[in-house]
Enzyme design. Structure first.
Site, short mmCIF file in Angstrom:
data_model
loop_
_atom_site.label_atom_id
_atom_site.label_comp_id
_atom_site.label_asym_id
_atom_site.label_seq_id
_atom_site.Cartn_x
_atom_site.Cartn_y
_atom_site.Cartn_z
N CYS A 1 0.75 -1.13 -0.14
CA CYS A 1 0.05 -0.11 -0.05
C CYS A 1 0.80 1.30 0.00
CB CYS A 1 -0.94 -0.03 1.18
SG CYS A 1 -2.06 -1.38 1.39
N HIS B 1 -3.41 6.97 2.38
CA HIS B 1 -3.77 5.96 2.02
C HIS B 1 -5.13 5.41 2.62
CE1 HIS B 1 -4.10 1.62 1.12
NE2 HIS B 1 -3.47 1.41 2.34
N ASN C 1 -10.01 -0.49 0.46
CA ASN C 1 -8.55 -0.25 0.22
C ASN C 1 -8.06 -0.70 -0.91
OD1 ASN C 1 -5.74 -0.66 0.56
ND2 ASN C 1 -5.89 -1.67 2.60
N1 ACO Z 1 -17.53 -9.09 10.31
C1 ACO Z 1 -17.96 -9.42 11.28
N2 ACO Z 1 -17.00 -9.45 12.32
C2 ACO Z 1 -15.81 -9.77 12.23
C3 ACO Z 1 -15.39 -9.46 10.87
C4 ACO Z 1 -16.27 -9.30 9.82
N3 ACO Z 1 -16.00 -8.96 8.62
N4 ACO Z 1 -13.98 -9.47 10.64
C5 ACO Z 1 -13.49 -9.58 12.10
N5 ACO Z 1 -14.59 -9.89 12.83
C6 ACO Z 1 -14.52 -10.09 14.33
C7 ACO Z 1 -13.36 -10.90 14.68
O1 ACO Z 1 -13.25 -12.21 14.66
C8 ACO Z 1 -13.29 -10.55 16.01
O2 ACO Z 1 -14.08 -11.30 16.84
P1 ACO Z 1 -13.81 -11.89 18.51
O3 ACO Z 1 -13.66 -10.62 19.13
O4 ACO Z 1 -14.87 -12.73 18.65
O5 ACO Z 1 -12.44 -12.56 18.24
C9 ACO Z 1 -13.97 -9.21 16.21
O6 ACO Z 1 -14.64 -8.93 15.01
C10 ACO Z 1 -12.86 -7.97 16.19
O7 ACO Z 1 -11.70 -8.15 15.36
P2 ACO Z 1 -10.61 -7.26 15.57
O8 ACO Z 1 -9.48 -7.96 14.40
O9 ACO Z 1 -9.87 -6.92 16.82
O10 ACO Z 1 -11.31 -5.71 14.79
P3 ACO Z 1 -10.54 -4.37 14.44
O11 ACO Z 1 -11.18 -3.30 15.06
O12 ACO Z 1 -8.94 -4.62 14.64
O13 ACO Z 1 -10.81 -4.40 12.99
C11 ACO Z 1 -9.68 -4.61 10.96
C12 ACO Z 1 -10.30 -5.30 12.12
C13 ACO Z 1 -10.68 -3.57 10.16
C14 ACO Z 1 -9.06 -5.49 10.04
C15 ACO Z 1 -8.55 -3.41 11.33
O14 ACO Z 1 -7.57 -3.85 12.31
C16 ACO Z 1 -7.73 -2.92 10.31
O15 ACO Z 1 -8.29 -2.14 9.58
N6 ACO Z 1 -6.37 -3.09 10.38
C17 ACO Z 1 -5.41 -2.57 9.44
C18 ACO Z 1 -5.56 -3.52 8.18
C19 ACO Z 1 -4.84 -2.99 7.00
O16 ACO Z 1 -5.01 -1.74 6.93
N7 ACO Z 1 -3.99 -3.78 6.03
C20 ACO Z 1 -3.43 -2.66 4.94
C21 ACO Z 1 -2.48 -3.32 4.30
S1 ACO Z 1 -2.91 -4.41 2.92
C22 ACO Z 1 -1.50 -4.16 1.81
O17 ACO Z 1 -0.42 -3.48 2.11
C23 ACO Z 1 -1.62 -5.21 0.57
#
Ligand code: ACO
Length: 332
Positions: A117, A257, A287
């Site tokens: 990214c 980004h 994204n």
């Molecule tokens: N729908 C419903 N529930 C979900 C989903 C979904 N799509 N995805 C995860 N959950 C659940 C999880 O299983 C977890 O449940 P649990 O508590 O029972 O275990 C709960 O929601 C919370 O999960 P977290 O991962 O802690 O949620 P978080 O608030 O961190 O959000 C997210 C997750 C959106 C992925 C966030 O961490 C994020 O945006 N991280 C950055 C990722 C990123 O930007 N990557 C980019 C680089 S890609 C590249 O370079 C090619």
């Protein structure tokens, strides 16, 4: 123009998104998720997804053609094409060469750059060095990505995040005070397993087993990536602004980004920026990795949100992990 006065100017922008829209309601029918969860945790409402028979170079070529048109330049004038991507048409050759041929930019050097990214920031920083030193005149910087092809559509933790698209800018030499003022690139490979695709490379070539185990799809440690993203984007933004002799208050438009609305809001507020100083389109595109900043920039330019003399700040983080930022004074 002396070397100190010679700057790389963004003369044109372009973008290309797939026609097909995938909404949160569509995803509700595919995995155990909800529009409420996706919207509140990421800010994404819909994203554009390429069809099965579409591939990256098609979008990269269209974005590049639009950027050349807006710059009033012909493909034959291009000296170098850098295509920032981690989702090439195929492993060999570089997709930048395919785009060169599509455009009719015969004679231009062409290579791909893999920084996830952060790819657009890295490519802009590299292109800036070539233009400001006088090595090349016209450079096309493309960020193009079809992450949907590497997405496990049964994994709700990643499939709700990504979208496809391509954005491009054309850089030409011009005089200070306009152009790219400062840029920075960073990496820390100790976090290489935060976002990765295990198979399909030389370490684990494609095999029946790798396909069965779904090891050709993106795996991600979302939470750790999130924390690192906010910290690194704030730090690198402050550092490039300082290098350019500017303060966050001097930023007219911050184009970050678009990975997660909460990351964008956290970085914006840490930098002390108002909401109207930050460009956000994640709700419509998701994204799009290396395409996200040039797509957003092209939208902002076409909406008339970017005026001559404006200080634009770009910042990104991504797989690697990589991160970086750039500051540019708009106009020529
Ligand atoms: N729908 C419903 N529930 C979900 C989903 C979904 N799509 N995805 C995860 N959950 C659940 C999880 O299983 C977890 O449940 P649990 O508590 O029972 O275990 C709960 O929601 C919370 O999960 P977290 O991962 O802690 O949620 P978080 O608030 O961190 O959000 C997210 C997750 C959106 C992925 C966030 O961490 C994020 O945006 N991280 C950055 C990722 C990123 O930007 N990557 C980019 C680089 S890609 C590249 O370079 C090619």
């Amino acid at each position: 123009m002396t070397r100190g006065e010679r700057r790389a100017i963004i003369r044109g922008t372009g973008s290309s998104l797939p026609a097909r829209v995938l909404t949160n309601a569509d995803l509700e029918r595919m995995v155990d998720t909800s529009d409420e969860w996706i919207t509140s945790r990421t800010g994404i409402r819909e994203r554009r997804i390429a069809k099965d028979d579409e591939y990256m170079s098609q979008f990269a070529t269209r974005a590049a053609e639009a950027a050349l048109l807006s710059a009033g330049l012909e493909a034959s004038q291009v000296d170098l094409i850098i295509c920032a991507t981690v989702t090439p048409d195929m492993p060999i050759p570089a997709t930048a060469c395919i785009v060169q041929n599509n455009l009719g930019a015969a004679g231009a050097a062409a290579f791909d750059l893999a920084a996830g990214c952060s790819g657009f920031i890295y490519a802009l920083a590299v292109a800036d060095r070539f233009v400001s030193t006088g090595e090349y005149g016209t450079v096309l910087v493309i960020g193009a990505e079809l992450l949907s092809k590497y997405t496990d559509w049964s994994d709700r933790t990643t499939c709700v995040l990504f979208g496809d698209g391509a954005g491009a800018v054309v850089l030409t030499p011009g005089a200070a005070p306009y152009g790219v003022l400062a840029s920075a690139m960073h990496a820390d490979g100790s976090m290489a397993d935060f976002i990765y695709v295990p198979a399909g490379g030389t370490r684990e070539p494609a095999s029946e087993r790798s396909v069965t185990e779904r090891r050709h799809f993106i795996r991600m440690r979302g939470n750790e990536t999130f924390k690192m993203a906010v910290r690194s984007m704030e730090e690198t933004s402050r550092a490039v602004l300082e290098k350019a002799g500017l303060a966050p208050a001097d930023v007219d438009l911050f184009i970050p980004h678009q990975a997660n609305r909460r990351i964008i809001d956290a970085v914006g507020s840490r930098l002390g920026l108002r909401e109207d100083q930050v460009y956000v389109n994640i709700e419509r595109v998701g994204n799009t990795s290396a395409a996200s900043i040039p797509v957003a920039l092209d939208e902002a330019v076409r909406k008339g949100l970017v005026r001559k003399g404006d200080n634009l700040l770009f910042a990104a983080f991504g797989t690697g992990l990589t991160w970086g930022a750039a500051v540019c004074k708009w106009g020529w």
